[in-house]
Design a protein around this motif. Structure first.
Motif, mmCIF file in Angstrom:
data_model
loop_
_atom_site.group_PDB
_atom_site.id
_atom_site.type_symbol
_atom_site.label_atom_id
_atom_site.label_comp_id
_atom_site.label_asym_id
_atom_site.label_seq_id
_atom_site.Cartn_x
_atom_site.Cartn_y
_atom_site.Cartn_z
ATOM 1 N N ASN A 1 -11.195 2.063 7.337
ATOM 2 C CA ASN A 1 -10.698 2.184 8.702
ATOM 3 C C ASN A 1 -9.177 2.174 8.800
ATOM 4 O OD1 ASN A 1 -13.273 2.255 9.885
ATOM 5 N ND2 ASN A 1 -13.439 0.019 9.685
ATOM 6 N N THR A 2 -8.504 1.672 7.766
ATOM 7 C CA THR A 2 -7.063 1.446 7.914
ATOM 8 C C THR A 2 -6.206 2.168 6.888
ATOM 9 O OG1 THR A 2 -7.280 -0.534 6.557
ATOM 10 C CG2 THR A 2 -7.358 -0.834 8.956
ATOM 11 N N ALA A 3 -6.790 2.773 5.887
ATOM 12 C CA ALA A 3 -5.958 3.423 4.869
ATOM 13 C C ALA A 3 -6.622 4.679 4.342
ATOM 14 C CB ALA A 3 -5.700 2.450 3.715
ATOM 15 N N PRO A 4 -5.810 5.707 4.075
ATOM 16 C CA PRO A 4 -6.355 6.928 3.473
ATOM 17 C C PRO A 4 -6.723 6.672 2.028
ATOM 18 C CG PRO A 4 -3.969 7.077 3.658
ATOM 19 C CD PRO A 4 -4.365 5.771 4.284
ATOM 20 N N GLY A 5 -7.596 7.450 1.490
ATOM 21 C CA GLY A 5 -8.015 7.274 0.110
ATOM 22 C C GLY A 5 -6.943 7.712 -0.866
ATOM 23 N N ALA A 6 -7.215 7.436 -2.130
ATOM 24 C CA ALA A 6 -6.271 7.805 -3.179
ATOM 25 C C ALA A 6 -6.000 9.308 -3.115
ATOM 26 C CB ALA A 6 -6.850 7.428 -4.529
ATOM 27 N N GLY A 7 -4.755 9.660 -3.256
ATOM 28 C CA GLY A 7 -4.402 11.076 -3.306
ATOM 29 C C GLY A 7 -4.214 11.701 -1.942
ATOM 30 N N LEU A 8 -4.585 10.994 -0.893
ATOM 31 C CA LEU A 8 -4.476 11.587 0.442
ATOM 32 C C LEU A 8 -3.151 11.256 1.132
ATOM 33 C CD1 LEU A 8 -7.979 11.124 2.125
ATOM 34 C CD2 LEU A 8 -6.900 13.241 1.378
ATOM 35 N N PRO B 1 0.853 -1.198 0.000
ATOM 36 C CA PRO B 1 0.000 0.000 0.000
ATOM 37 C C PRO B 1 0.884 1.242 0.000
ATOM 38 C CG PRO B 1 0.038 -1.012 2.176
ATOM 39 C CD PRO B 1 0.876 -1.880 1.294
ATOM 40 N N ALA B 2 0.418 2.259 -0.638
ATOM 41 C CA ALA B 2 1.236 3.468 -0.796
ATOM 42 C C ALA B 2 1.662 4.027 0.547
ATOM 43 C CB ALA B 2 0.440 4.514 -1.562
ATOM 44 N N TRP B 3 0.795 3.924 1.567
ATOM 45 C CA TRP B 3 1.132 4.521 2.849
ATOM 46 C C TRP B 3 2.320 3.851 3.515
ATOM 47 C CZ3 TRP B 3 0.668 0.716 6.403
ATOM 48 C CH2 TRP B 3 -0.279 -0.291 6.197
ATOM 49 N N ASN C 1 -0.994 11.524 6.074
ATOM 50 C CA ASN C 1 -1.960 10.429 6.173
ATOM 51 C C ASN C 1 -1.259 9.077 6.087
ATOM 52 O OD1 ASN C 1 -4.738 11.532 6.381
ATOM 53 N ND2 ASN C 1 -4.171 12.593 4.497
ATOM 54 N N ALA C 2 -0.227 8.983 5.215
ATOM 55 C CA ALA C 2 0.497 7.716 5.071
ATOM 56 C C ALA C 2 1.187 7.358 6.389
ATOM 57 C CB ALA C 2 1.524 7.825 3.952
ATOM 58 N N ASP C 3 1.841 8.366 7.001
ATOM 59 C CA ASP C 3 2.482 8.126 8.301
ATOM 60 C C ASP C 3 1.456 7.608 9.308
ATOM 61 O OD1 ASP C 3 4.801 9.347 7.286
ATOM 62 O OD2 ASP C 3 4.201 11.333 8.034
ATOM 63 N N PHE C 4 0.312 8.269 9.310
ATOM 64 C CA PHE C 4 -0.679 7.940 10.329
ATOM 65 C C PHE C 4 -1.318 6.584 10.054
ATOM 66 C CE2 PHE C 4 -4.208 8.542 13.269
ATOM 67 C CZ PHE C 4 -3.552 9.161 14.318
ATOM 68 N N ALA C 5 -1.407 6.223 8.765
ATOM 69 C CA ALA C 5 -1.960 4.907 8.411
ATOM 70 C C ALA C 5 -1.058 3.805 8.953
ATOM 71 C CB ALA C 5 -2.104 4.797 6.896
#
Lengths: 495, 263
Positions: free
Chosen positions: B97-104, B18-20, B63-67
C-alpha cells in the motif's frame, strides 16, 4: 402471435406479387427491419458462443426471439503478421478478425465490451447489424481496464461487419479491429458440412513486405492506400500449411467472408472452384455459378460450393498482385477419392521449345544442395540460368547485352565486374538514376527484386558472373543475406 | 499537522532509507508560452490558442515521487482512497500500500486517477497542466518548438503504439529532452490534464458532421485542420475515454506552476 402475423403478412405479399406480375415474378422482399421485430425476448437469456476464426459459431437452433448476451474483450497483442515479422494488432477477442458472433433475427442482444487493462488505447464497436446511431459506437466507448454495455435488437437478417470506430478510425481498423456478426434468418440457414470464417484486411508497415523484426504502423502508407500486406485472417500463414482449411470431397462448404479493409475492395475468388451460390454483400438474395465476387471494405459475403475433386484450393483476392506479393492467399485442402471423370490431372507434359522459361528443376536441386551443404558453383550457375531467364532476361536479354540506351548490358559490363558485391545491392534494392556502363550512359529504373530470396539472388549473380565471357566469381547466399540485413529502408519505401 | 506528519516520515525514511525517499522531485523547465495552432479549436473558426508563460516538470512523476506523496498524505493510499476518487486499478501494480516494488521506483507512476494526480500536484504547490499547455510543449521536437508538420517526427511518435503496453516503462526522465528541456512527452505514457472535463470529443469521430452536437466540434475541426496528426488524435481519444476516477497502466502525469489558464 406476432410471428404468425408476420408470416401471414409475408404470405400475403407473395400472393400479391404473383397476382400483379404474372409468372416470372420477383420474390417478395423479407420486409427488412419492419418485419424483424418478433416481440420481446422469450425464455432465459442465452450466452452467445463466440468462436475464433476460422471457426464459425454453431447455428442458434432457436425458433423464438431470445435475449443473447455477448461478452467481447478487446486485447492489444503483438504477434506474427508474416514469418519473422511482428506487428501489434488491436483485436476483438484476441484474434484478427475478431470473434464470430451468431444470433437470430429478432434477438435482443445485450452487448458487453471489455477493454483489457493492459490496453494503451480506448476502443469501441460499431456493428453494422445494429439499427441505431453509430451502430453502438458511442455507447460502447471503453477506456483501458473498463467495460461498457448496450443493448440492441437485431432487426435485419444478414452477415454484417463489426469494427472499432474510435479516433483515428482508420488506424484502429488497419490494426485488425473488425469481425463478423451473422444474424440468421428466422428459419436458420440450410445445413452444410463445413462453415468457415475468413476475413480479408490490408496492413501498413514501415518496413517493406516480409522485412523482419517488429514493424510499426505506417500512417502515410495507409493514407496513400498503399498496403504492405493484404491478408486473410490477419497473418500470411493464418490459413496455409498446417493451418489450411480442411474438407473432404462430396461436401457442401459455406464460407462467411468479410472484408475489414480499411482501404481495399476484395475480388474474392477460390482457384479451381465455382461458387454455386453467392449471397452477395451478405444480403438475402443470391446469385448462382459465380467465379469471383466483390466484397467491399466494411462488407461481407456468404458463398457456398460443393467439393468434387480432391486437392488444394487457393483462396485469393484476384487483384492478383495482392495474392502473390502481399500475402492474400489461403488454402482449402480437400481430401478424398480422385474423380478423373471430372478432372483428369495432367495428361501430357512434353517439351515445347518456344517456351522461354526452362524447367525449374535446377533451382530445386540447388536449393536442396545448399541445404545439404554440398552446393557447387556449377549447380548455382544452372539454377541461376533458369531464374535469370524467368526474371532478368526481360530487360537484360538472354544475351546479357541489354538494350542500347534503355537497359544496361551485363555481358562484359565494366560496372558489374568492377564491384561484384555491389551487384548484390542492386538486385536487392533496385537501382535508379544515371549510371555509365561500358561507356554508355543509362538513366532508368530497376525495381528491387523483392520476390527473389537470398539463395536465388546468389545463384543468379553467380550465373551472370560466369556467362558471356564474364571473368567468373561466386556469390553466396550469406553475402546476399549480409547486404540485405545491412540495408536501411528509406521511410515509406515501396515494396 | 501535515508538517508534523512529513517530519516523522522523513525521520522514518532516514532510518530505513527506502529507495523512493531518495530520488529528488523533478525540476521544472520555463515555458515561454505564446499562441499556436491547436488541434482542439477553442471556438468556432478560432484555430489558435494562447498559452501564458508557465513552468513544467522536466519529467513525469515517478513511482518514488508518488510513494513519498502517499506516505505524507495517507488518505491517498490505495487501501484508504475513496472509490469515487480512484477506481479499483489505483496503484494496483505496487506490491504494497505504501511503496512501489523493486525496479519500479524510477518509472513513471501509472494507475493513478485524475483526482490523485491533481492532489499530488496541489501538495507540491503546483497543478496539472491544461490541455493547451501540454499540447504547446508536446508540439516541440528536440530542435524546434513546433515540429508537428515533420512527418518523420510524427512517425517516430506513432511507433510508440506499435509497442505493447505490457512492455516495462523506461525510467522517468530517461528520454531525450525536447526544445524546452522537457522529457517523456511522447512515447512513454499518456498524461492527465487539468481540464479533462472539457475534453469531450466524440467516441466516434465520424460524427463530426452533426452540427447539433457541440461536443463533437473538437474532432470535427481536428479532422479538418490536422487530420493526419494521428498521434495527437489518439491522445485526445484516450483522454476523452477516461473519467476522473479511472486509472490505466499507460496513464501518468506531471505538474506545472503558473497562473491557471483563463478562458
Amino acid at each position: 402471435m406476432k410471428i404468425w402475423i408476420s408470416i401471414a403478412a409475408a404470405l400475403l405479399l407473395v400472393a400479391c406479387g404473383q397476382q400483379t406480375t404474372s409468372t416470372t415474378s420477383a420474390p417478395a422482399d423479407t420486409g427488412g427491419s419492419r418485419s424483424g421485430d418478433f416481440g420481446p425476448p422469450q425464455g432465459e437469456p442465452v450466452n452467445a458462443v463466440l468462436t475464433a476464426p476460422p471457426a464459425v459459431s454453431p447455428a442458434t437452433g432457436r425458433h423464438a426471439p431470445a435475449k443473447v448476451i455477448v461478452e467481447l474483450e478487446v486485447q492489444e497483442v503483438e504477434r506474427e503478421i508474416a514469418e519473422g515479422v511482428k506487428y501489434t494488432f488491436w483485436t476483438f477477442g484476441g484474434t484478427v478478425p475478431g470473434s464470430f458472433i451468431r444470433v437470430r433475427q429478432g434477438d435482443t442482444v445485450e452487448f458487453h465490451l471489455k477493454n483489457h487493462p493492459s490496453s494503451k488505447m480506448p476502443h469501441n464497436i460499431d456493428l453494422h447489424g445494429v439499427t441505431g446511431p453509430g451502430g453502438g459506437a458511442a455507447s460502447s466507448f471503453t477506456a483501458p481496464g473498463h467495460r461498457t454495455q448496450f443493448t440492441f435488437k437485431a432487426l435485419n437478417q444478414g452477415l454484417y461487419v463489426y469494427h472499432c470506430a474510435t479516433a483515428p478510425v482508420g488506424m484502429h481498423v488497419a490494426n485488425g479491429m473488425y469481425g463478423l456478426i451473422l444474424v440468421e434468418p428466422p428459419e436458420g440457414l440450410s445445413a452444410v458440412d463445413h462453415e468457415f470464417y475468413v476475413m480479408q484486411g490490408d496492413f501498413y508497415t514501415v518496413g517493406k513486405y516480409r522485412e523482419k523484426g517488429v514493424q510499426a504502423f505506417d500512417m502515410q502508407k495507409a493514407i496513400d492506400e498503399n498496403p504492405t500486406y493484404v491478408l486473410f485472417n490477419g497473418a500470411e500463414t493464418a490459413l496455409t500449411g498446417p493451418n489450411a482449411l480442411k474438407a473432404k470431397t462430396g461436401q457442401r462448404i459455406r464460407m462467411f467472408v468479410g472484408n475489414g479493409g480499411p482501404n481495399l475492395v476484395s475480388s474474392f475468388h477460390v482457384i479451381g472452384e465455382i461458387f454455386d451460390k453467392v449471397q452477395y454483400e451478405g444480403g438475402t438474395h443470391f446469385q448462382e455459378n459465380v467465379q469471383t465476387t466483390l466484397i467491399p471494405a466494411g462488407g461481407a459475403v456468404m458463398v457456398e460450393f460443393h467439393t468434387e475433386v480432391p486437392g488444394n484450393y487457393i483462396l485469393v483476392d484476384h487483384s492478383i498482385f495482392r495474392a502473390f506479393n502481399k500475402g492474400a492467399l489461403a488454402i482449402l485442402e480437400v481430401s478424398g477419392e480422385q474423380r478423373a471423370d471430372i478432372y483428369s490431372g495432367k495428361q501430357a507434359d512434353e517439351s515445347y521449345l518456344s517456351d522461354k522459361v526452362g524447367s525449374l528443376a535446377p533451382v530445386a536441386a540447388a536449393a536442396a544442395a545448399k541445404e545439404a551443404g554440398t552446393l557447387t558453383k556449377e549447380q548455382q550457375i544452372k539454377a541461376g540460368e533458369v531464374l535469370f531467364k524467368g526474371t532478368c532476361s526481360t530487360c537484360h536479354q538472354d544475351t546479357g547485352l541489354g538494350l542500347p540506351n534503355v537497359f544496361p548490358p551485363l555481358a562484359k559490363s565494366d560496372y558489374l565486374l568492377a564491384d561484384k558485391k555491389r551487384a548484390i545491392g542492386v538486385v536487392v534494392n533496385g537501382l535508379s538514376g544515371p549510371v555509365t556502363v561500358n561507356g554508355s550512359a543509362f538513366n532508368s529504373v530497376m525495381p528491387p527484386m523483392s520476390q527473389l530470396n537470398d539463395d536465388e539472388i546468389a545463384n543468379i549473380l553467380t550465373y551472370v558472373l560466369n556467362t558471356w565471357d564474364n571473368d567468373g566469381g561466386k556469390i553466396s547466399k550469406e553475402e546476399v543475406k549480409a547486404v540485405r540485413a545491412g540495408t536501411k529502408r528509406p521511410e515509406g519505401a515501396a515494396h | 499537522m501535515q508538517r508534523a506528519a512529513r517530519i516523522v516520515c522523513l525521520i522514518a525514511g532516514a532510518v530505513c532509507v527506502p529507495a523512493w525517499a531518495v530520488q529528488p522531485a523533478p525540476e521544472r523547465a520555463p515555458i515561454p508560452g505564446g499562441t499556436f495552432e491547436t488541434i482542439l479549436p477553442p471556438a468556432e473558426k478560432v484555430k489558435v490558442a494562447k498559452v501564458r508563460p508557465f513552468r513544467m516538470d522536466r519529467r513525469t512523476v515517478s513511482n518514488a515521487d508518488f510513494a513519498r506523496f502517499v506516505n505524507e498524505h495517507p488518505e491517498w493510499r490505495r487501501d484508504r482512497v475513496a472509490r469515487v476518487f480512484a477506481d479499483t486499478g489505483y496503484l494496483k501494480h505496487w506490491p504494497g500500500n505504501t511503496a512501489p516494488g523493486a525496479g519500479l521506483d524510477s518509472q513513471p507512476v501509472t494507475q493513478v486517477s485524475w483526482f490523485a494526480a491533481k492532489a499530488y500536484c496541489e501538495a507540491h504547490d503546483a497543478r496539472l497542466p491544461a490541455w493547451y499547455e501540454w499540447e504547446f510543449v508536446a508540439a516541440a521536437s528536440a530542435t524546434a518548438p513546433d515540429a508537428r508538420a515533420d512527418p518523420k517526427w510524427r512517425q517516430a511518435i506513432l511507433e510508440w503504439y506499435a509497442r505493447p503496453a505490457t512492455d516495462s516503462l523506461p525510467a522517468a526522465g530517461s528520454t531525450a529532452p525536447n526544445f524546452y528541456g522537457v522529457r517523456d512527452v511522447h512515447g512513454v505514457v499518456w498524461e492527465w490534464v487539468l481540464d479533462l472535463g472539457s475534453m469531450m470529443v466524440s467516441a466516434d469521430n465520424r460524427e463530426q458532421g452533426d452540427p447539433d452536437l457541440k461536443r463533437f466540434c473538437g474532432t470535427g475541426a481536428l479532422t479538418m485542420e490536422q487530420k493526419d496528426n494521428y498521434a495527437m488524435l489518439m491522445r485526445i481519444a484516450t483522454l476523452s475515454s477516461m473519467q476522473a476516477n479511472y486509472t490505466s497502466s499507460s496513464m501518468g502525469f506531471r505538474c506545472v506552476t503558473g497562473p491557471e489558464p483563463g478562458p
